[in-house]
Design a protein around this motif. Structure first.
Motif, PDB file in Angstrom:
ATOM      1  N   ARG A  68       0.846  -1.198   0.000  1.00 41.78           N
ATOM      2  CA  ARG A  68       0.000   0.000   0.000  1.00 41.78           C
ATOM      3  C   ARG A  68       0.879   1.244   0.000  1.00 41.78           C
ATOM      4  NH1 ARG A  68      -2.431  -3.949   2.782  1.00 41.78           N
ATOM      5  NH2 ARG A  68      -4.705  -4.169   2.728  1.00 41.78           N
ATOM      6  N   VAL A  70       0.330   4.026   1.339  1.00 38.61           N
ATOM      7  CA  VAL A  70       0.331   4.383   2.769  1.00 38.61           C
ATOM      8  C   VAL A  70      -0.322   3.235   3.526  1.00 38.61           C
ATOM      9  CG1 VAL A  70       0.382   6.911   2.680  1.00 38.61           C
ATOM     10  CG2 VAL A  70      -1.778   5.715   2.295  1.00 38.61           C
ATOM     11  N   HIS A  71      -0.139   3.195   4.827  1.00 36.18           N
ATOM     12  CA  HIS A  71      -0.747   2.141   5.665  1.00 36.18           C
ATOM     13  C   HIS A  71      -0.266   0.751   5.273  1.00 36.18           C
ATOM     14  CE1 HIS A  71      -3.864   4.725   7.650  1.00 36.18           C
ATOM     15  NE2 HIS A  71      -3.658   5.455   6.568  1.00 36.18           N
ATOM     16  N   GLY A 132      -4.425   3.415  11.368  1.00 42.40           N
ATOM     17  CA  GLY A 132      -5.582   3.158  10.515  1.00 42.40           C
ATOM     18  C   GLY A 132      -6.552   2.230  11.218  1.00 42.40           C
ATOM     19  N   PHE A 133      -7.826   2.418  10.945  1.00 42.27           N
ATOM     20  CA  PHE A 133      -8.900   1.601  11.536  1.00 42.27           C
ATOM     21  C   PHE A 133      -9.903   1.400  10.400  1.00 42.27           C
ATOM     22  CE2 PHE A 133     -12.467   0.484  14.149  1.00 42.27           C
ATOM     23  CZ  PHE A 133     -11.997   0.137  15.408  1.00 42.27           C
ATOM     24  N   ASN A 149      -9.464   6.307  11.182  1.00 41.02           N
ATOM     25  CA  ASN A 149      -8.269   6.255  12.029  1.00 41.02           C
ATOM     26  C   ASN A 149      -8.654   6.319  13.504  1.00 41.02           C
ATOM     27  OD1 ASN A 149      -8.466   8.941  12.976  1.00 41.02           O
ATOM     28  ND2 ASN A 149      -7.134   9.749  11.387  1.00 41.02           N
ATOM     29  N   PHE A 162      -2.911  15.725  -0.404  1.00 37.38           N
ATOM     30  CA  PHE A 162      -2.512  14.437   0.197  1.00 37.38           C
ATOM     31  C   PHE A 162      -1.182  13.905  -0.336  1.00 37.38           C
ATOM     32  CE2 PHE A 162      -2.835   9.780   0.792  1.00 37.38           C
ATOM     33  CZ  PHE A 162      -3.016   9.737   2.164  1.00 37.38           C
ATOM     34  N   VAL A 333      -6.793  -7.459   1.170  1.00 38.87           N
ATOM     35  CA  VAL A 333      -8.074  -6.809   1.458  1.00 38.87           C
ATOM     36  C   VAL A 333      -8.021  -5.384   0.915  1.00 38.87           C
ATOM     37  CG1 VAL A 333      -7.461  -5.960   3.782  1.00 38.87           C
ATOM     38  CG2 VAL A 333      -9.845  -6.409   3.204  1.00 38.87           C
ATOM     39  N   LEU A 351     -12.504  16.105   1.253  1.00 40.79           N
ATOM     40  CA  LEU A 351     -11.483  15.077   1.479  1.00 40.79           C
ATOM     41  C   LEU A 351     -12.079  13.689   1.211  1.00 40.79           C
ATOM     42  CD1 LEU A 351      -8.454  15.205   2.676  1.00 40.79           C
ATOM     43  CD2 LEU A 351      -9.473  14.003   4.588  1.00 40.79           C
ATOM     44  N   ALA A 358      -9.360   7.604  -4.840  1.00 45.22           N
ATOM     45  CA  ALA A 358      -8.021   7.031  -4.628  1.00 45.22           C
ATOM     46  C   ALA A 358      -8.037   5.539  -4.314  1.00 45.22           C
ATOM     47  CB  ALA A 358      -7.323   7.786  -3.489  1.00 45.22           C
ATOM     48  N   TYR A 359      -8.982   5.097  -3.494  1.00 49.16           N
ATOM     49  CA  TYR A 359      -8.876   3.724  -2.976  1.00 49.16           C
ATOM     50  C   TYR A 359      -9.078   2.677  -4.075  1.00 49.16           C
ATOM     51  CZ  TYR A 359      -8.447   5.698   1.617  1.00 49.16           C
ATOM     52  OH  TYR A 359      -7.970   6.395   2.692  1.00 49.16           O
ATOM     53  N   THR A 362      -6.180   2.745  -6.645  1.00 51.73           N
ATOM     54  CA  THR A 362      -4.918   2.113  -6.252  1.00 51.73           C
ATOM     55  C   THR A 362      -5.077   0.598  -6.160  1.00 51.73           C
ATOM     56  OG1 THR A 362      -3.031   2.456  -4.781  1.00 51.73           O
ATOM     57  CG2 THR A 362      -5.121   2.167  -3.714  1.00 51.73           C
ATOM     58  N   ARG A 366      -2.778  -2.205  -7.310  1.00 50.64           N
ATOM     59  CA  ARG A 366      -2.040  -2.938  -6.280  1.00 50.64           C
ATOM     60  C   ARG A 366      -2.411  -4.415  -6.243  1.00 50.64           C
ATOM     61  NH1 ARG A 366      -2.821  -4.310  -0.927  1.00 50.64           N
ATOM     62  NH2 ARG A 366      -4.862  -3.332  -0.694  1.00 50.64           N
TER      63      ARG A 366
HETATM   64  C1  HEM Z   1      -7.233  12.688   0.272  1.00 54.48           C
HETATM   65  C2  HEM Z   1      -6.918  12.003   1.323  1.00 54.48           C
HETATM   66  C3  HEM Z   1      -6.513  10.560   1.249  1.00 54.48           C
HETATM   67  C4  HEM Z   1      -6.095   9.816   0.208  1.00 54.48           C
HETATM   68  C5  HEM Z   1      -5.925  10.241  -1.227  1.00 54.48           C
HETATM   69  C6  HEM Z   1      -5.832   8.491   0.710  1.00 54.48           C
HETATM   70  C7  HEM Z   1      -5.346   7.440  -0.027  1.00 54.48           C
HETATM   71  C8  HEM Z   1      -5.079   6.189   0.434  1.00 54.48           C
HETATM   72  C9  HEM Z   1      -4.546   5.111  -0.347  1.00 54.48           C
HETATM   73  C10 HEM Z   1      -4.208   5.200  -1.827  1.00 54.48           C
HETATM   74  C11 HEM Z   1      -4.443   4.030   0.446  1.00 54.48           C
HETATM   75  C12 HEM Z   1      -3.962   2.648   0.073  1.00 54.48           C
HETATM   76  C13 HEM Z   1      -5.160   1.760  -0.150  1.00 54.48           C
HETATM   77  C14 HEM Z   1      -4.810   0.388  -0.638  1.00 54.48           C
HETATM   78  O1  HEM Z   1      -3.767   0.224  -1.276  1.00 54.48           O
HETATM   79  O2  HEM Z   1      -5.622  -0.525  -0.412  1.00 54.48           O
HETATM   80  C15 HEM Z   1      -4.918   4.426   1.735  1.00 54.48           C
HETATM   81  C16 HEM Z   1      -5.012   3.592   2.812  1.00 54.48           C
HETATM   82  C17 HEM Z   1      -5.632   3.949   3.967  1.00 54.48           C
HETATM   83  N1  HEM Z   1      -6.113   5.193   4.299  1.00 54.48           N
HETATM   84 FE1  HEM Z   1      -6.119   6.806   3.177  1.00 54.48          FE
HETATM   85  N2  HEM Z   1      -6.110   8.455   2.036  1.00 54.48           N
HETATM   86  C18 HEM Z   1      -6.531   9.714   2.395  1.00 54.48           C
HETATM   87  C19 HEM Z   1      -6.931  10.116   3.626  1.00 54.48           C
HETATM   88  C20 HEM Z   1      -7.176   9.271   4.648  1.00 54.48           C
HETATM   89  C21 HEM Z   1      -7.845   9.618   5.852  1.00 54.48           C
HETATM   90  C22 HEM Z   1      -8.443  10.981   6.163  1.00 54.48           C
HETATM   91  C23 HEM Z   1      -7.883   8.487   6.602  1.00 54.48           C
HETATM   92  C24 HEM Z   1      -8.472   8.324   7.949  1.00 54.48           C
HETATM   93  C25 HEM Z   1      -9.615   8.795   8.231  1.00 54.48           C
HETATM   94  C26 HEM Z   1      -7.273   7.421   5.865  1.00 54.48           C
HETATM   95  C27 HEM Z   1      -7.196   6.130   6.271  1.00 54.48           C
HETATM   96  C28 HEM Z   1      -6.650   5.107   5.544  1.00 54.48           C
HETATM   97  C29 HEM Z   1      -6.538   3.756   6.029  1.00 54.48           C
HETATM   98  C30 HEM Z   1      -7.031   3.226   7.353  1.00 54.48           C
HETATM   99  C31 HEM Z   1      -5.897   3.034   5.034  1.00 54.48           C
HETATM  100  C32 HEM Z   1      -5.504   1.569   5.103  1.00 54.48           C
HETATM  101  C33 HEM Z   1      -6.658   0.694   4.671  1.00 54.48           C
HETATM  102  C34 HEM Z   1      -6.279  -0.736   4.851  1.00 54.48           C
HETATM  103  O3  HEM Z   1      -6.115  -1.160   6.026  1.00 54.48           O
HETATM  104  O4  HEM Z   1      -6.140  -1.454   3.858  1.00 54.48           O
HETATM  105  N3  HEM Z   1      -6.848   7.932   4.681  1.00 54.48           N
HETATM  106  N4  HEM Z   1      -5.288   5.752   1.718  1.00 54.48           N
END
Ligand code: HEM
Length: 512
Positions: A68, A70-71, A132-133, A149, A162, A333, A351, A358-359, A362, A366
């Protein structure tokens, strides 16, 4: 309960007895010798027709998928959500028609992945970072993902920032080390991050483990009732065992002997039958701009004060089963903020809208274009689409599986294909008007909640916060230190003064 743990998710101990079983290759051929490659004579060379070897190495070469962005570092478990049927004292149907909430005692399977944010797949779990949550509810009306989170707020409110934020937090592109000068360079020019920074540099930035932390959807969503009426909502999860955080010193001590402590804690607790539990609550407010507030309800850098917007419990979540294969379940997952069920809708939170692209974008890269066919991601209710093809498509005809004509992979059709369905209730019909342009929110109020948070911390949490900030900022250039002190002073004069004193600077408040 402990007796059930083997079946509940396998054992921690590779030495535990089981039954041995014949080893084959992927084509089902028995493997007679797994110790020696096929060679000319005992000293080689190898022969190219050794399919068994080619298949084994070829698969090994492809064991990893991109981590990933991030995370990357995470741990996860299966469990269930149990509805109370109410939201506080009122029937939950006053707020939402989402089926999973309606009936008291009704259980919906869930999968939750906890994670750190910035560093790679095997980085220490003691690092200062939001956690992350991410939840996946496998509801009877399709999947619902809530990707949140532990801190209830976020650094930024516009998704266009971001990638820059993540670049600043990740290791330097030249020497590959995380650098406080880069982190705080970005943060000092991002005043809206002051609230989140105040959380992250306090002990709340290093939760003791994944079982003793809160969860929150962070972004504002909408609930939709049976008439199609909407209210703004935030989702929260409170751990039954309470919140536990670490000081920097405690974290360093744990990291010195175990850099997987949070993954181990979650896995071992579930394996011994000590199932973690969270109560799920909602906060609601009417679906309008709320001009009486000096902050915007769509701003994810803000908390909704609980005395004004009380937490209304709607159910509980219990995790009771470990994954049996980390890669198949935890690595593959795919959660996304676009994955909602009827009764829950998007708000205009910018946001949230940026995240929703994004999700899944990616994840197609991914995991692959058919990531939703994997058992961990597929819905557990009947489903059928006309989407087909792409790499690793193994479903065959979903139409045929539902008894429809497999020759019809288009819609509309007069030949018994898949047909669109009537909505579960009147859809919400928000009215939106405005000038198109690149525009910040008009009520940024960047510092007030950061100051409230500083004052609400216990004295030891304030001491830790100041110490952690001074430690990190002492590695930064003076202009960056001054801008950060300006933000802390604007939040609370004492807060700014203490960080300034630690850095040997005068305290001067930043402009809003
Ligand atoms: C514009 C803002 C954001 C963008 C573009 C973004 C983008 C992403 C991306 C691309 C991933 C990887 C997902 C994957 O590969 O499955 C990710 C994972 C994650 N993001 Fe964000 N994110 C943003 C903001 C946030 C915010 C605000 C939170 C919390 C409230 C957050 C929580 C998470 C979590 C928990 C994961 C991990 C999910 C998992 O466990 O698979 N993100 N994010």
């Amino acid at each position: 309960m402990a007796d059930g743990t083997r079946g509940q998710g396998g054992s921690h101990n590779a030495q535990e007895p089981g039954r041995s079983a014949p080893l084959t290759n992927r084509q089902g051929h028995p493997v007679y010798d797994n110790q020696n490659t096929r060679s000319v004579g005992d000293r080689g060379p190898l022969v190219l027709e050794d399919y068994q070897f080619l298949e084994k190495i070829g698969h090994f070469d492809r064991e990893r998928i991109p981590e990933r962005v991030v995370h990357a570092r995470g741990a996860a478990a299966h469990g269930w959500f149990e509805a109370y049927g109410t939201a506080g004292d009122a029937p939950v149907s006053n707020y939402t028609r989402a089926q999973l909430f309606q009936e008291k005692g009704k259980r919906t399977p869930v999968f939750i992945r906890f994670s750190t944010v910035v560093h790679g797949g095997h980085s220490p779990e003691t690092l200062r970072d939001p956690r992350g949550f991410a939840l996946k509810f496998y509801t009877e009306a399709g999947n619902w993902d809530l990707v949140g989170n532990n801190l209830k707020v976020f650094f930024i409110r516009d998704p266009i920032k971001f990638p820059d934020m993540v670049h600043a937090f990740k290791p330097d592109p030249v020497h590959n080390r995380q650098d406080p000068n880069r982190v705080f360079d970005f943060l000092s020019l991002t005043p809206e991050a002051t609230h989140m920074v105040t959380w992250v540099f306090s002990p709340w930035g290093i939760p003791a483990d994944y079982r003793h932390m809160q969860g929150s959807g962070v972004n504002t969503y909408k609930l939709v009732d049976a008439e199609g009426r909407t209210q703004l909502v935030k989702f929260h999860f409170q751990p039954k065992e309470g919140v536990k955080n670490l000081t920097s010193e405690q974290a360093a001590e744990i990291q010195g002997r175990d850099f997987n402590h949070a993954t181990g804690d979650l896995y071992d607790a579930i394996a011994r039958g000590d199932f973690p539990e969270w109560e799920m609550s909602i906060q609601v407010m009417s679906d309008d701009e709320h001009s009486e507030l000096d902050w915007d309800p769509l701003d994810p850098t803000k908390l909704w004060p609980e005395d004004q917007f009380p937490l209304l419990p709607v159910g509980r979540i219990v995790l009771d089963r470990n994954p049996v294969n980390y890669h198949a379940e935890v690595e593959q997952v795919a959660f996304g903020t676009g994955v909602l069920v009827d009764g829950i809708d998007f708000s205009d939170d910018k946001l949230l809208q940026g995240r929703t692209f994004a999700y899944s974008d990616t994840q197609r890269h991914r995991v692959g274009p058919n990531y939703l066919q994997l058992p961990i991601n597929a819905p557990r209710c009947p489903y059928a689409t006309n989407q087909s093809g792409g790499q690793m498509d193994f479903r065959g005809s979903e139409a045929a599986a539902r008894g429809a004509n497999p020759h019809v992979n288009y819609e509309p059709s007069s030949r018994n294909g898949l047909t669109q369905q009537a909505p579960a209730g009147p859809p919400p019909r928000p009215y939106v008007a405005g000038h198109v342009g690149r525009q910040p929110l008009s009520r940024p109020n960047n510092f007030a909640q950061a100051g409230e948070r500083y004052r609400a911390f216990e004295p030891w949490e304030r001491d830790e916060l100041v110490k952690n900030l001074v430690d990190a900022l002492s590695q930064c250039n003076r202009d960056i230190q001054e801008r950060m002190v300006g933000h802390f002073t604007a939040a609370d004069a004492e807060y700014g003064q203490r960080v300034a004193d630690g850095l040997g600077l005068p305290a001067r408040a930043a402009a809003e």
